[in-house]
Design a protein around this motif. Structure first.
Motif, PDB file in Angstrom:
ATOM      1  N   VAL A  45      -5.378  -6.374   6.135  1.00  0.00           N
ATOM      2  CA  VAL A  45      -6.049  -5.190   5.582  1.00  0.00           C
ATOM      3  C   VAL A  45      -7.558  -5.379   5.637  1.00  0.00           C
ATOM      4  O   VAL A  45      -8.066  -6.501   5.608  1.00  0.00           O
ATOM      5  CB  VAL A  45      -5.596  -4.908   4.132  1.00  0.00           C
ATOM      6  CG1 VAL A  45      -4.106  -4.601   4.094  1.00  0.00           C
ATOM      7  CG2 VAL A  45      -5.914  -6.075   3.204  1.00  0.00           C
ATOM      8  N   ASN A  46      -8.267  -4.254   5.734  1.00  0.00           N
ATOM      9  CA  ASN A  46      -9.732  -4.238   5.789  1.00  0.00           C
ATOM     10  C   ASN A  46     -10.277  -5.040   6.976  1.00  0.00           C
ATOM     11  O   ASN A  46     -11.317  -5.718   6.865  1.00  0.00           O
ATOM     12  CB  ASN A  46     -10.334  -4.755   4.487  1.00  0.00           C
ATOM     13  CG  ASN A  46     -10.033  -3.846   3.309  1.00  0.00           C
ATOM     14  OD1 ASN A  46     -10.084  -2.628   3.430  1.00  0.00           O
ATOM     15  ND2 ASN A  46      -9.697  -4.434   2.170  1.00  0.00           N
ATOM     16  N   ALA A  47      -9.566  -4.969   8.110  1.00  0.00           N
ATOM     17  CA  ALA A  47     -10.049  -5.659   9.313  1.00  0.00           C
ATOM     18  C   ALA A  47     -11.295  -4.952   9.844  1.00  0.00           C
ATOM     19  O   ALA A  47     -11.310  -3.726   9.964  1.00  0.00           O
ATOM     20  CB  ALA A  47      -8.966  -5.675  10.383  1.00  0.00           C
ATOM     21  N   ALA A  81       3.342  -8.849   2.164  1.00  0.00           N
ATOM     22  CA  ALA A  81       2.481 -10.040   2.276  1.00  0.00           C
ATOM     23  C   ALA A  81       1.220  -9.597   3.001  1.00  0.00           C
ATOM     24  O   ALA A  81       1.294  -9.096   4.128  1.00  0.00           O
ATOM     25  CB  ALA A  81       3.180 -11.157   3.038  1.00  0.00           C
ATOM     26  N   THR A  82       0.079  -9.743   2.377  1.00  0.00           N
ATOM     27  CA  THR A  82      -1.171  -9.243   2.957  1.00  0.00           C
ATOM     28  C   THR A  82      -2.261 -10.297   2.915  1.00  0.00           C
ATOM     29  O   THR A  82      -2.262 -11.190   2.055  1.00  0.00           O
ATOM     30  CB  THR A  82      -1.672  -7.990   2.217  1.00  0.00           C
ATOM     31  OG1 THR A  82      -1.890  -8.313   0.845  1.00  0.00           O
ATOM     32  CG2 THR A  82      -0.663  -6.852   2.314  1.00  0.00           C
ATOM     33  N   VAL A  83      -3.195 -10.162   3.861  1.00  0.00           N
ATOM     34  CA  VAL A  83      -4.432 -10.949   3.850  1.00  0.00           C
ATOM     35  C   VAL A  83      -5.581  -9.951   3.934  1.00  0.00           C
ATOM     36  O   VAL A  83      -5.594  -9.094   4.825  1.00  0.00           O
ATOM     37  CB  VAL A  83      -4.501 -11.948   5.016  1.00  0.00           C
ATOM     38  CG1 VAL A  83      -5.852 -12.659   5.025  1.00  0.00           C
ATOM     39  CG2 VAL A  83      -3.381 -12.961   4.932  1.00  0.00           C
ATOM     40  N   ASN A  84      -6.533 -10.079   3.041  1.00  0.00           N
ATOM     41  CA  ASN A  84      -7.645  -9.143   2.949  1.00  0.00           C
ATOM     42  C   ASN A  84      -8.863  -9.699   3.691  1.00  0.00           C
ATOM     43  O   ASN A  84      -9.346 -10.787   3.367  1.00  0.00           O
ATOM     44  CB  ASN A  84      -7.991  -8.897   1.479  1.00  0.00           C
ATOM     45  CG  ASN A  84      -8.923  -7.715   1.291  1.00  0.00           C
ATOM     46  OD1 ASN A  84      -9.536  -7.238   2.249  1.00  0.00           O
ATOM     47  ND2 ASN A  84      -9.037  -7.239   0.074  1.00  0.00           N
ATOM     48  N   ASP A  94      -9.931 -19.982   6.305  1.00  0.00           N
ATOM     49  CA  ASP A  94      -8.586 -20.125   5.768  1.00  0.00           C
ATOM     50  C   ASP A  94      -8.473 -19.181   4.583  1.00  0.00           C
ATOM     51  O   ASP A  94      -9.092 -19.420   3.529  1.00  0.00           O
ATOM     52  CB  ASP A  94      -8.307 -21.568   5.345  1.00  0.00           C
ATOM     53  CG  ASP A  94      -8.221 -22.500   6.537  1.00  0.00           C
ATOM     54  OD1 ASP A  94      -7.491 -22.171   7.489  1.00  0.00           O
ATOM     55  OD2 ASP A  94      -8.886 -23.557   6.539  1.00  0.00           O
ATOM     56  N   LEU A  95      -7.692 -18.108   4.729  1.00  0.00           N
ATOM     57  CA  LEU A  95      -7.652 -17.039   3.736  1.00  0.00           C
ATOM     58  C   LEU A  95      -6.303 -17.001   3.031  1.00  0.00           C
ATOM     59  O   LEU A  95      -5.250 -17.231   3.653  1.00  0.00           O
ATOM     60  CB  LEU A  95      -7.921 -15.691   4.409  1.00  0.00           C
ATOM     61  CG  LEU A  95      -9.267 -15.576   5.124  1.00  0.00           C
ATOM     62  CD1 LEU A  95      -9.390 -14.214   5.796  1.00  0.00           C
ATOM     63  CD2 LEU A  95     -10.429 -15.804   4.165  1.00  0.00           C
TER      64      LEU A  95
END
Length: 302
Positions: A45-47, A81-84, A94-95
């Protein structure tokens, strides 16, 4: 009422706890807790726009627990499952992964807890287009001129790849040709060693080229002499720079060729050499041609 509560108070409390325990036991037997593993796709998200985004995994493995009855209606698409990537900067990161479950489910564990990202800005760069000839034409013909529809091109791609591109090349075979010809030449981006660089976008994948021949001309191999835009600083000399190629073959009228022992480059800005290799055009005299139109100048490492 108060008198009633006080009568046999201890017995009443014990009865209450026994009833509660029995209720929990019955409920657990009727709908026991269940644990399972799921593989979940990671959403980004928010790429940011105009960046190349690389990451080392697309999924995570999670362990979840809930009453068995809830699993009957579980839709795995409701497990998120998300990575912002909000406010992300260029480089490696590393997020953390954030996991969201439907109501009634508990997250026991998940792996990996972080994802490794490589973020690269998409940039453009103008590089020369060089046509490389191979083979020999028939009947002692020599190439007198090469015309191409464009001599430079704006390439686009991730910064690490674009920074390694030295020029764009196309290859033209001359074997057996007996007259002038035109051809559409495929192009590819290469580094200073001539190795193709992947991940580079060319707005035009081909160039139109015309090859012209003549007889009665001579060939000669001469050296390249770099010409700098200003005097070299104290302590530097031409020997401190490497030239690739250091010699080229030229073609032309015998009377003109006999007077030429080297070919100058266009002026090379010294400040550009501080940043790395510089590709510069050759200053070919009128009436002289060469398959090489440019050379690469770099400062030797000590």
């Amino acid at each position: 009422m108060i008198k009633f509560l006080k009568q046999n108070f201890i017995i009443k409390c014990i009865s209450l706890f026994l009833a509660l325990g029995l209720w929990l036991y019955v409920m657990n037997e009727e709908d026991p807790a269940y644990t399972t593993n799921e593989s979940v796709h990671i959403s980004i998200v928010n790429a940011p726009n105009n960046y190349q985004i690389l990451h080392n995994t697309d999924t995570i493995n999670i362990k979840i627990r809930a009453p068995r009855s809830l699993f009957a209606n579980l839709d795995s698409s409701n497990i998120k499952a998300t990575v912002n990537l909000k406010n992300i900067t260029e480089g490696t990161h590393d997020l953390p992964v954030t996991v969201k479950l439907p109501t009634g489910f508990d997250l026991v564990s998940y792996s990996p807890e972080t994802v490794h990202f490589s973020i690269n800005k998409i940039i453009t760069k103008t590089v020369p287009v060089d046509l490389i000839l191979s083979g020999k034409p028939a009947n002692d013909l020599v190439v007198t001129n090469i015309k191409q529809s464009f001599s430079h091109i704006d390439i686009e791609g991730p910064r690490p790849q674009i920074n390694t591109v030295n020029h764009v090349v196309g290859y033209i075979g001359l074997d057996g040709n007996t007259e002038d010809f035109s051809v559409i030449v495929p192009l590819r981006a290469v580094n200073k060693n001539g190795v193709e660089v992947d991940g580079v976008n060319l707005p035009k994948n081909t160039v139109n080229a015309s090859i012209y021949f003549a007889r009665g001309l001579n060939k000669k191999t001469v050296s390249i002499r770099p010409t700098f835009s200003s005097d070299l600083p104290e302590g530097l000399s031409i020997d401190d720079f490497s030239i690739l190629p250091s010699q080229i073959e030229i073609t032309g009228n015998p009377k003109i060729i006999s007077t030429i022992n080297f070919i100058n480059t266009d002026r090379i800005p010294l400040n550009a050499l501080q940043k790395g290799d510089v590709t510069v055009k050759l200053d070919l005299p009128t009436g002289i041609t060469s398959n090489n139109k440019t050379v690469t100048i770099s400062r030797k490492k000590k």
